[in-house]
Design a protein around this motif. Structure first.
Motif, PDB file in Angstrom:
ATOM      1  N   THR A  90       0.789  -1.243   0.000  1.00 58.12           N
ATOM      2  CA  THR A  90       0.000   0.000   0.000  1.00 58.12           C
ATOM      3  C   THR A  90       0.818   1.288   0.000  1.00 58.12           C
ATOM      4  OG1 THR A  90      -0.133   0.124   2.422  1.00 58.12           O
ATOM      5  CG2 THR A  90      -1.791  -1.208   1.300  1.00 58.12           C
ATOM      6  N   MET A  91       2.130   1.215   0.170  1.00 58.74           N
ATOM      7  CA  MET A  91       2.902   2.445   0.331  1.00 58.74           C
ATOM      8  C   MET A  91       3.978   2.588  -0.742  1.00 58.74           C
ATOM      9  SD  MET A  91       1.503   4.006   2.725  1.00 58.74           S
ATOM     10  CE  MET A  91       2.709   5.307   2.789  1.00 58.74           C
ATOM     11  N   PRO A 405     -12.722   3.394  -6.743  1.00 58.04           N
ATOM     12  CA  PRO A 405     -12.955   1.943  -6.774  1.00 58.04           C
ATOM     13  C   PRO A 405     -14.095   1.505  -5.841  1.00 58.04           C
ATOM     14  CG  PRO A 405     -10.605   2.383  -6.771  1.00 58.04           C
ATOM     15  CD  PRO A 405     -11.280   3.702  -6.535  1.00 58.04           C
ATOM     16  N   VAL A 406     -14.187   2.104  -4.672  1.00 53.08           N
ATOM     17  CA  VAL A 406     -15.284   1.770  -3.764  1.00 53.08           C
ATOM     18  C   VAL A 406     -16.595   2.294  -4.328  1.00 53.08           C
ATOM     19  CG1 VAL A 406     -16.242   2.194  -1.462  1.00 53.08           C
ATOM     20  CG2 VAL A 406     -13.820   1.628  -1.734  1.00 53.08           C
ATOM     21  N   LYS A 443      -6.619  -3.446  -4.792  1.00 58.47           N
ATOM     22  CA  LYS A 443      -7.178  -4.676  -5.320  1.00 58.47           C
ATOM     23  C   LYS A 443      -8.378  -4.352  -6.203  1.00 58.47           C
ATOM     24  CE  LYS A 443      -5.986  -7.639  -1.359  1.00 58.47           C
ATOM     25  NZ  LYS A 443      -6.553  -8.559  -0.337  1.00 58.47           N
ATOM     26  N   THR A 444      -8.493  -5.080  -7.306  1.00 53.72           N
ATOM     27  CA  THR A 444      -9.625  -4.909  -8.209  1.00 53.72           C
ATOM     28  C   THR A 444     -10.532  -6.123  -8.108  1.00 53.72           C
ATOM     29  OG1 THR A 444      -8.312  -3.588  -9.750  1.00 53.72           O
ATOM     30  CG2 THR A 444     -10.322  -4.581 -10.607  1.00 53.72           C
ATOM     31  N   ILE A 445     -11.821  -5.890  -8.067  1.00 53.27           N
ATOM     32  CA  ILE A 445     -12.772  -6.994  -7.947  1.00 53.27           C
ATOM     33  C   ILE A 445     -12.762  -7.835  -9.212  1.00 53.27           C
ATOM     34  CG2 ILE A 445     -15.213  -7.601  -7.658  1.00 53.27           C
ATOM     35  CD1 ILE A 445     -15.634  -5.039  -6.141  1.00 53.27           C
ATOM     36  N   ALA A 463     -16.461  -8.134   2.460  1.00 52.82           N
ATOM     37  CA  ALA A 463     -15.481  -9.124   2.927  1.00 52.82           C
ATOM     38  C   ALA A 463     -14.095  -8.498   3.052  1.00 52.82           C
ATOM     39  CB  ALA A 463     -15.449 -10.319   1.982  1.00 52.82           C
ATOM     40  N   GLU A 464     -13.735  -7.635   2.099  1.00 46.90           N
ATOM     41  CA  GLU A 464     -12.430  -6.977   2.149  1.00 46.90           C
ATOM     42  C   GLU A 464     -12.341  -6.020   3.342  1.00 46.90           C
ATOM     43  OE1 GLU A 464      -9.527  -7.217   0.140  1.00 46.90           O
ATOM     44  OE2 GLU A 464     -10.568  -9.099  -0.334  1.00 46.90           O
TER      45      GLU A 464
END
Length: 770
Positions: A90-91, A405-406, A443-445, A463-464
């Motif tokens: 993530t960084m 993305p969300v 992350k991509t669904i 879930a994530e």
């Protein structure tokens, strides 16, 4: 050579979404760098990488800046592997490939050594410079706050005899009582605000949000009960049904806590909560096909022989499996995220495209404020003239790459929360070319194949989130705010004082420890609640002003909300104030309706104080004589005196026995109403006794010479002050007392003197703060 960071990388470093600040590893009890559980060396290469890529955001000392969080006692700083993995994935957010492999490991080692060795000694029950209150006082506060009652003698004895072990055991018992679960839901509604749709706020507020095409049975009571029965049975059923629909997302919190299941159900439950009444709305199938709804011995709704006995509080997991109007195969449940109440409370528009929902998800469930992401936002909000600024303009993309993305994950839900799968022929069109694909945290669904989630994107998202380290911190924030009455401290900035830095670091260490224990205990939210109650943030009594940790954020005393005050009145006096039954009075007293008023008043105004004075006067009047009608062992207020006990003998001389009993009862009242443990000769008891003595002497003087006063005094008490009626929990009268039990006269003026003392104590600021 230090790596050169791109514009997006620099922008990404400004984000609050730092791996070292947000999360939980699964470990409990401090830093563990390796098998030996400790780290004893400084990684020089890690320090170089930190200075190059992290210090501008997190500060050279790790205490954070306005653009980044503190890394001291950070939630993911519990093991080298977890922290290194978080950095690698993530960084920095704008360029997540800039520090992977050995870079991530070296940086993690440096962070653990430089900023987190002290956390090894952190505990959740002590804080340097802070003196905790007596454990019995903590027990009283916890019993009122968690269970809406005073502790029993047996519970007090358990704490006195067994110390913190006894307190822990009693807290476990308190958290098994029904009112605790109501309070827990109240805490989460402070954030979620879905109580906006209760019948007390909006007529059929929750029911009307449901799409009639998907749920044609949403107003089933209209077909079941004839129009001429509108006055009672239909109105009763309608209210219960609507409120069951409105509170479904909060009932998930209750269900997980009550059944000992993980709180992550809040995010990932593949079902919703229904009672018998709301099951009719959704035509839902119970997850346990053998389960039945509980019936009560007395009817809940009753008119002209039509009676319903189903318990409105009995909620069970259920699924909508029937085909919906615009989608075959039922409704993809995903905890609160798929709730029509949540989706309507935080709606979207054609141009917003679920970004508001995304911001709320990050704020409520990932403890991340999207609006704090740094960047040069255009004043007109349009961008720099690029065809697609949210994807192509760096000033926009720094935020949108996180948020969008969300937002995309909610693409199957309309502005009204109806589930409609998108597509070229769908009424819920979605152009994916100008927005990031659905996902979270890089992350991509996956949308196709055996693991595809095209129709169930929000289920994937739930879930994530449930597995995201930030969900732990977000949950602790909700609990802390609900129990302490204020938000946790924000990360200190560049100009922060030593005291501010120490206060933040200490609080972060303690809350992270509690959060880790909660997750380790199967995500048992009761563990989180108990950890906060046992911590100095709930128990603080005094602060050493010479300690740098001392700050105004210590101690849980807060101005009671109308609901909390009503429960305190019921616990201390035996019944509540009937004026609190009306919404307007609750709002004027500082409450909220989760709609136009979304925050409780934390500091009383002049109007609030005036209401308190009226409440104290009326409740003292109504409770004093009524308490004397009870057997001594059942009295809440006067177990140590009789209605005729006075400090004087019949000849007017002082009665040592009478004064002693009155003082002992005053000690009891100070404990019951104000939580003070006092001696009979303390200054506070002396003041209360002097008031009582002055009132009874003046009263007896008036009764002895009634003709000298106007209006003429009498042994008969004021009508409202007489013990003539039973009272319900909300304060309303509930039938007449038998004549033999009634107390209507006060020939010695003792009862009216006690009314004055009760008014005095309930007018004290400590009565409305707890």
């Amino acid at each position: 050579m230090k790596p050169i960071l791109s514009v997006l990388t620099l922008l990404g470093f400004m984000l609050v979404l730092t791996g070292c600040e947000q999360g939980y590893s699964g470990n409990v009890g401090g830093v563990s760098a390796g098998e030996d559980g400790n780290l004893t060396f400084l990684n020089v290469e890690g320090q170089r990488q930190y200075d190059a890529q992290c210090a501008s955001c997190h500060g050279t000392d790790g205490n954070g800046t306005p653009n980044g969080s503190s890394l001291v006692a950070c939630a993911t700083c519990t093991s080298l592997s977890v922290l290194a993995d978080e950095i690698s994935r993530t960084m920095p957010i704008g360029n997540t490939t800039a520090c992977t492999g050995s870079c991530a490991t070296d940086t993690a080692e440096y962070i653990l050594y430089a900023f987190n060795n002290y956390a090894l000694a952190a505990t959740a029950t002590s804080l340097d410079g802070v003196t905790n209150e007596d454990m019995v006082v903590t027990l009283r506060s916890a019993a009122l706050k968690l269970a809406g009652r005073l502790p029993t003698d047996a519970e007090i004895a358990s704490v006195e005899n067994n110390g913190e072990t006894g307190l822990s055991q009693v807290l476990n018992q308190l958290m098994n009582e029904e009112i605790f679960y109501d309070n827990l839901m109240e805490m989460f509604n402070l954030q979620l605000l879905t109580d906006k749709y209760l019948s007390s706020n909006q007529f059929e507020g929750g029911i009307n949000l449901l799409d009639s095409d998907d749920f044609p049975n949403r107003k089933w009571y209209n077909d079941t009960y004839a129009a001429d029965e509108e006055s009672s049975i239909r109105a009763c059923v309608r209210t219960i049904t609507n409120d069951a629909v409105a509170r479904a997302p909060l009932e998930l919190v209750r269900y997980a806590a009550q059944t000992g299941q993980p709180h992550t159900l809040y995010m990932n439950a593949d079902y919703m909560m229904v009672n018998w009444y709301s099951q009719q709305v959704y035509e839902a199938e119970l997850v346990d096909s053998t389960a039945t709804f509980r019936k009560l011995s007395e009817p809940v709704c009753d008119e002209d022989g039509i009676q319903l006995y189903y318990d409105p509080t009995d909620f069970k997991p259920a699924r909508v499996t029937k085909d919906l109007e615009y989608e075959l195969g039922g409704f993809p449940h995903a905890g609160v995220l798929s709730s029509p109440m949540f989706l309507n409370r935080y709606p979207t528009t054609f141009t917003n495209r679920n970004r508001h929902r995304s911001r709320i998800v990050f704020d409520y469930f990932l403890d991340t404020d999207i609006l704090k992401i740094e960047g040069e936002r255009p004043g007109d909000g349009i961008g720099s003239g690029t065809a697609n600024p949210t994807l192509l303009d760096p000033a926009c993309y720094a935020c949108h790459q996180v948020m969008d993305p969300v937002a995309s994950a909610f693409q199957h839900y309309t502005d009204r929360g109806q589930y409609v799968v998108t597509g070229s022929t769908s009424r819920n069109s979605w152009d994916s070319s100008d927005i990031e694909p659905a996902g979270l945290g890089g992350k991509t669904i996956p949308l196709s194949g055996t693991t595809g989630y095209f129709r169930n994107m929000v289920q994937w998202l739930g879930a994530e989130i449930a597995n995201d380290p930030r969900f732990v911190k977000a949950t602790m924030r909700t609990l802390y705010t609900g129990l302490i009455g204020q938000e946790p401290l924000l990360s200190p900035g560049d100009d922060a004082s030593e005291a501010d830095i120490a206060a933040y670091n200490s609080q972060r260490a303690i809350l992270n420890t509690i959060g880790q224990a909660m997750v380790s205990d199967g995500w048992n939210i009761k563990t989180g609640v108990k950890g906060i109650v046992m911590s100095p943030y709930f128990r603080a009594e005094a602060i050493d002003a010479g300690k740098v940790v001392a700050n105004e954020h210590i101690g849980a005393t807060q101005f009671l909300s109308p609901e909390q005050m009503q429960r305190k009145l019921q616990a201390t006096l035996g019944f509540g104030w009937d004026e609190f039954r009306t919404e307007n009075n609750r709002i004027m007293y500082g409450g909220m309706d989760s709609d136009s008023i979304t925050e409780r008043i934390m500091e009383p105004s002049g109007l609030t104080i005036a209401i308190q004075m009226r409440m104290a006067t009326e409740m003292a009047c109504r409770s004093a004589a009524l308490d004397f009608t009870l057997p001594v062992r059942e009295r809440r207020l006067f177990p140590l005196v009789a209605a005729t006990t006075t400090p004087y003998n019949t000849d007017g001389t002082a009665s040592a026995g009478g004064e002693e009993r009155i003082r002992e009862n005053l000690v009891h009242l100070h404990w019951t109403l104000l939580g003070e443990r006092l001696a009979t000769d303390s200054d506070e008891i002396n003041a209360s006794y002097e008031l009582y003595d002055a009132l009874i002497q003046d009263g007896q003087a008036m009764l002895a010479d009634p003709d000298s006063y106007d209006p003429r005094p009498s042994s008969w008490m004021e009508w409202e002050c007489r013990a003539r009626w039973y009272r319900q929990a909300d304060g309303r009268t509930d039938g007449d007392l038998p004549e033999a039990m009634r107390i209507e006269q006060d020939e010695t003026y003792a009862i009216r003197a006690w009314i004055g003392v009760l008014t005095y104590l309930m007018s004290d600021y400590r009565f409305v703060y707890e």
